[in-house]
Write an enzyme that holds these catalytic residues in place. Structure first.
Site, PDB file in Angstrom:
ATOM      1  N   ARG A 130     -10.911   4.248 -21.452  1.00 10.47           N
ATOM      2  CA  ARG A 130     -11.024   2.785 -21.376  1.00 10.47           C
ATOM      3  C   ARG A 130      -9.955   2.204 -20.452  1.00 10.47           C
ATOM      4  NH1 ARG A 130     -11.673   0.586 -27.578  1.00 10.47           N
ATOM      5  NH2 ARG A 130     -13.718   1.529 -27.995  1.00 10.47           N
ATOM      6  N   HIS A 165       0.842  -1.186   0.000  1.00  9.88           N
ATOM      7  CA  HIS A 165       0.000   0.000   0.000  1.00  9.88           C
ATOM      8  C   HIS A 165       0.882   1.242   0.000  1.00  9.88           C
ATOM      9  CE1 HIS A 165      -3.836  -2.149   1.686  1.00  9.88           C
ATOM     10  NE2 HIS A 165      -3.359  -2.702   0.585  1.00  9.88           N
ATOM     11  N   GLU A 215       1.335   3.910   1.893  1.00 14.45           N
ATOM     12  CA  GLU A 215       2.102   4.323   3.056  1.00 14.45           C
ATOM     13  C   GLU A 215       3.272   3.379   3.331  1.00 14.45           C
ATOM     14  OE1 GLU A 215      -2.028   3.196   4.686  1.00 14.45           O
ATOM     15  OE2 GLU A 215      -1.075   3.371   2.715  1.00 14.45           O
ATOM     16  N   ASP A 265     -21.198  -2.252 -35.638  1.00 12.41           N
ATOM     17  CA  ASP A 265     -19.800  -1.826 -35.797  1.00 12.41           C
ATOM     18  C   ASP A 265     -18.771  -2.950 -35.689  1.00 12.41           C
ATOM     19  OD1 ASP A 265     -20.794   0.734 -36.020  1.00 12.41           O
ATOM     20  OD2 ASP A 265     -20.480   1.231 -33.910  1.00 12.41           O
TER      21      ASP A 265
END
Length: 377
Positions: free
Chosen positions: A187, A53, A55, A203
């Site tokens: 995205r 993490h 920290e 498409d």
């Protein structure tokens, strides 16, 4: 004259900038700084799930220099065992004398536990520094962790008169190249990209990230009757890019089995009265699979359904300076809409930017009839 409060704000602002880095989903974005007064000793951010993490990264870089100093962290340090040990343990072992926190952890299972344990150990804890910005940094994850549903952004690319295709059905390209690159970046910053079956049939897109750095999101096709062609690019590349189709119990069992055999995960959700896939159930199914954020890229029917259900948390609209005419088809959103302008969903606050030759407006979506809530939680 610079005050201690000014220094706290400056260093928290730096931690917030750091926190925008990384790809930590399904964990939140977090940044951290270790400092001696206004002097930065070490910095860190949460790079990816399973890694240290923020920290912990900063404290490891600081080493013994952290003793007696101040730790800044955008989100309350965790006090529970997850993929990594509790951050509070490492903070206590580091010898820091003071911890400055941007926002409390909204996780209902652990709220407040980290700050309280630090105080009990005699460490000075300051909370709420640049809290609004700290909450903004974790907004998608906060919805995910508190409501068990994915955060939903909707992207629209339209002409000045709100059309997404000409009268002949041509839609490539309405917006400029700069806008299309921004869509690719959007995205890459979401866990999943979602479209309706009509967009696939029209498409035949790939829905991958191209020309910008970042990973491919999970591709989600909303297809209530399971009409997804096995020959589509999405199905043909499902073994390389995680792909799922959301359908209703009315979907063909044979098609479902064929799709599964080609690497497409089939998720079945309840049908609405109109026979469409239930929106909230869809977002909960995705969240159950660690999808924190989704960006929907169409088409008009799916966008209309999401807006009608007040499911969209954030709206991104690219507006090209061209007119396609009133007979252009279709409109960007297919829905009945509100009776009065005052009841219309709106971006609040809107952020306007130039995107090449286009205009780009984006921000959280507010539904007036829902007392200003940005999602139907």
């Amino acid at each position: 004259m610079t005050t201690p409060a000014d220094i706290d704000a400056q260093l928290m602002a730096r931690a917030l900038e750091l926190g925008k880095n990384g790809d930590p989903s399904p964990n939140p974005h977090v940044g951290s700084v270790v400092a001696d007064g206004a002097t930065v000793i070490a910095e860190g951010y949460h790079e990816a799930a399973g890694m240290d993490h923020a920290e912990i990264v900063a404290l490891k870089k600081a080493g013994e220099n952290a003793r007696g100093k101040t730790l800044y962290v955008t989100l309350e340090p965790c006090n529970h065992e997850g993929r990594t040990p509790p951050c509070v343990d490492a903070i206590l072992a580091s010898g820091v004398r003071r911890v400055v926190i941007g926002a409390r952890d909204p996780n209902p299972r652990v709220r407040g536990g980290g700050a309280e344990r630090l105080r009990e150990a005699g460490i000075e804890v300051v909370e709420g520094v640049l809290e609004e910005q700290a909450r903004e940094l974790i907004k998608p994850w906060a919805k995910f962790i508190t409501l068990g549903t994915a955060y939903l952004a909707l992207k629209l690319a339209v002409s000045l008169d709100g059309r997404i295709a000409t009268r002949s059905g041509a839609s490539k390209w309405i917006t400029c190249q700069e806008s299309r690159l921004r869509v690719q970046t959007l995205r890459a910053h979401h866990d999943a990209v979602m479209i309706g079956i009509n967009t696939v049939l029209t498409d035949d897109p790939r829905l991958t990230v191209r020309d910008v750095p970042g990973r491919n999101p999970v591709r989600v096709i909303v297809d209530s009757k399971l009409r997804l062609p096995l020959s589509s690019q999405i199905v043909q590349t499902a073994a390389q890019v995680p792909t799922c189709v959301v359908t209703t119990p009315q979907g063909s069992r044979a098609t479902s089995e064929a799709l599964e055999s080609m690497g497409v995960r089939v998720l079945v959700v309840p049908a609405t009265a109109e026979g469409r896939c239930d929106t909230l159930a869809t977002l909960k199914e995705l969240a159950a699979r660690d999808v924190v954020s989704v960006i929907c890229e169409g088409g008009a029917e799916l966008a209309g359904s999401l807006l009608a259900n007040a499911s969209v948390d954030e709206l991104h609209v690219f507006i090209a300076p061209r007119l396609l005419g009133p007979r252009g088809r279709p409109g960007a959103v297919d829905w009945a809409g509100p009776e009065n302008p005052a009841d219309a969903p709106r971006i609040d606050p809107p952020r306007w930017e130039a995107s090449g030759t286009d205009a780009y407006v984006w921000g959280p979506l507010v539904y007036p009839k829902r007392a200003g809530r940005t999602h139907p939680g």
